[in-house]
Structures are given as C-alpha cells and as structure tokens.
Design an enzyme around this catalytic site. Structure first.
Site, PDB file in Angstrom:
ATOM      1  N   ASP A  67       0.829  -1.195   0.000  1.00 17.53           N
ATOM      2  CA  ASP A  67       0.000   0.000   0.000  1.00 17.53           C
ATOM      3  C   ASP A  67       0.872   1.258   0.000  1.00 17.53           C
ATOM      4  OD1 ASP A  67      -2.557   1.231   0.102  1.00 17.53           O
ATOM      5  OD2 ASP A  67      -2.277   1.648   2.220  1.00 17.53           O
ATOM      6  N   GLU A 126       0.640   0.144  -4.767  1.00 15.51           N
ATOM      7  CA  GLU A 126      -0.373   1.166  -5.042  1.00 15.51           C
ATOM      8  C   GLU A 126       0.297   2.542  -5.007  1.00 15.51           C
ATOM      9  OE1 GLU A 126      -4.738  -0.350  -3.949  1.00 15.51           O
ATOM     10  OE2 GLU A 126      -3.665   0.567  -2.293  1.00 15.51           O
TER      11      GLU A 126
END
Length: 308
Positions: free
Chosen positions: A35, A65
């Site tokens: 993330d 991400e």
C-alpha cells in the site's frame, strides 16, 4: 508493530524481511500488494523484495499502489526500484473514467499516457479496486456501460497484468449511511465470460484497428498450441463494424460473438478477413463458432453471494 520491544533499527528491518519470507512459506501465497509505496523507504523496499525473492523464488510477485495520474513520476519510481515492482495503472483507470463520462469520447486515446503503454511488463491494469470504488477517498467512477469495454481492453490484450475487482464480479452492497447505492455485477453479468475468453483464446500476435474515434477493434491471432484466437470490436456511440484480418488459415470459418450481444455471424473470406460488427455502446468478442471450449459460453456465473 515493534513499539513494545527493545529492538535496534536493524533488528526491526531484519524481522520485517523475515516476516515476508515466513508468510510466503507458511501460507503459500504467490505475491504481495504494498500500500502507498511512494510513502516509505525505497532502499528498504528494494532490500525487502530482494530478500523475499532470494528465499522464496524469483517469481514472487510484488505490486504497489501509487495513485497518481502522472505516468512520468511512476516510471521514475520504477527506475529507482530497478523494475522489481509492478504498479497499478492509475493513469489508465483515469482514462477509463474520463472516457466513460464524455459523450462520444475518442476511444483511440484510451491508452494515452498510461503505464501499460510505456511499461507493459510493470503495469497491473484495473477498472476498479477497493480504494476507487464508490464512497472511498479516491473514488474513480467508470460508468456501467463502459465497463465491458474497459475489461475487454485489459483482459484480452497482450500487455499488462489484469486484475478483476471483486465488486464488479459479484456486485456491491451499498451503504445507506454514506449514501452509496448498491450495484449489480458489472458487464451485464458477463465478466466471467470475458475472463474465460482470456483463458481460452487471447493468445498470440495482436493487431490493432484504432482508426475511428468511436469504434475500435483488435485481433489476437493465436499460437501453435492455442490456435483459435479472437477478434474484439467495441463502440461508445452508434453500432459499428470493422474489417479485420484473422489470417488465411481461418478462411471459410464462421465466427460468432461469445457474449451474445451481436447476433450476426461473420464469415472469414479467402484473404483471411472478416467484417466484425458490434451494437452501439457495447463490445463484441468473436471466436470461431466451433472453437474448442466454445460450448462453455455463456458461463452463467452465479454471483449471488449476498443471500440472507
């Protein structure tokens, strides 16, 4: 995680590295999603990936991400990381969203300034995910009519690693408190069909027919062991058709739309060409009428998981 332990900085780093190898060996997972990768140490991330792959195999997949619309920033980060990572193709998702909300948008520009266009090996392509779904902080709506087109563009082409969104496959329950409505499965329930087309027919050389702003197509010509191939044509306006070359080895064959949205049959001529139509604001995916596996369509996927 280590707040109550009397660890040195290096011991913490080593433990995190070892945690990565432990979870792979304990659970059998094949990769990781990290993330917000732009917000933590590039040096540590590089070392962590190298350690996990040394211990668990060079094919351990890692995707990060990095929600930004600037592909240059993303490619510079990949360069710093030695291209050990893939990134979710946020610019392509923004293209999908913008095109789906613009009347008669130019489909030929769908891949402009996308990650998959410039770094096809390092791009994970998506139409939606948990962060971009309705009600989330980076909600990026793709209109329902465009999702079959978008999924065809990520599932059936030869570049990128496509990723399905659970909520598109099964539908999403809304949240009345946040004024988020429920949504049915995407693509008119045909997302499983598009996935099966990828598995059975989306192989081999690709040729694009991106000549018209509102009607584009492409073909996959198959390989020696997956010889059938497929032809895809889509329109975001009125019904259209494109003459595309499948190959002379297919002359005399009859091809049909596995999605069932276009009823016309296409006959391949002696030069290996067919004229492939599609309905307006839709997509059609053609394969040989009697191709191996053709009897598995329609899939009739059971998406009813929200039973009380």
């Amino acid at each position: 995680m280590f707040a109550d332990l009397d660890y040195s900085h290096q011991e913490v780093i080593d433990d995190v590295k070892n945690w990565g190898t432990w979870i792979v060996k304990e659970t059998g997972i094949k990769g990781f999603r990290l993330d917000a990768v732009q917000h933590f140490s590039e040096r540590f991330t590089n070392e962590w990936v190298e350690h996990v792959r040394e211990q668990c195999g060079k094919d351990t997949f890692c995707v990060g991400e990095f929600w930004i619309g600037d592909v240059k920033t993303m490619t510079e980060w990949l360069e710093k990381m030695g291209h050990k990572f893939s990134l979710f193709d946020a610019p392509l998702l923004y293209n999908f969203s913008n095109i789906s909300k613009s009347e008669n948008a130019d489909l030929r520009k769908v891949f402009d300034n996308s990650l998959v266009q410039v770094e096809p090996v390092n791009a994970v392509t998506v139409v939606m995910n948990h962060d971009t779904q309705p009600g989330q902080t980076v909600a990026t709506p793709v209109e329902g009519f465009f999702k079959p087109l978008a999924y065809s563009l990520i599932l059936l082409r030869n570049n990128g690693y496509p990723c399905l969104f659970y909520g598109d496959l099964y539908g999403m329950r809304g949240n009345k408190d946040n004024d988020v409505p429920s949504e049915p499965p995407a693509c008119g329930g045909k997302l499983a069909d598009l996935t099966l087309v990828r598995k059975l027919y989306a192989y081999g050389d690709q040729e694009d027919y991106f000549n018209d702003a509102n009607c584009i197509g492409f073909v996959r010509r198959g390989t020696w062991d997956k010889p059938n191939g497929c032809a895809v044509v889509m329109s975001n306006a009125k019904p259209g058709e494109i003459r595309m070359a499948i190959g002379t080895e297919h002359k005399g064959e009859c091809w049909t739309d596995v999605l069932g949205w276009e009823e016309k049959e296409v006959n391949i001529d002696d030069e290996g060409y067919g004229v492939f139509p599609c309905p307006g604001v839709s997509v059609s995916v053609y394969v040989k009428k009697d191709a191996e596996g053709r009897d598995r369509f329609p899939v009739n996927f059971d998406a009813n998981i929200y039973k009380e």
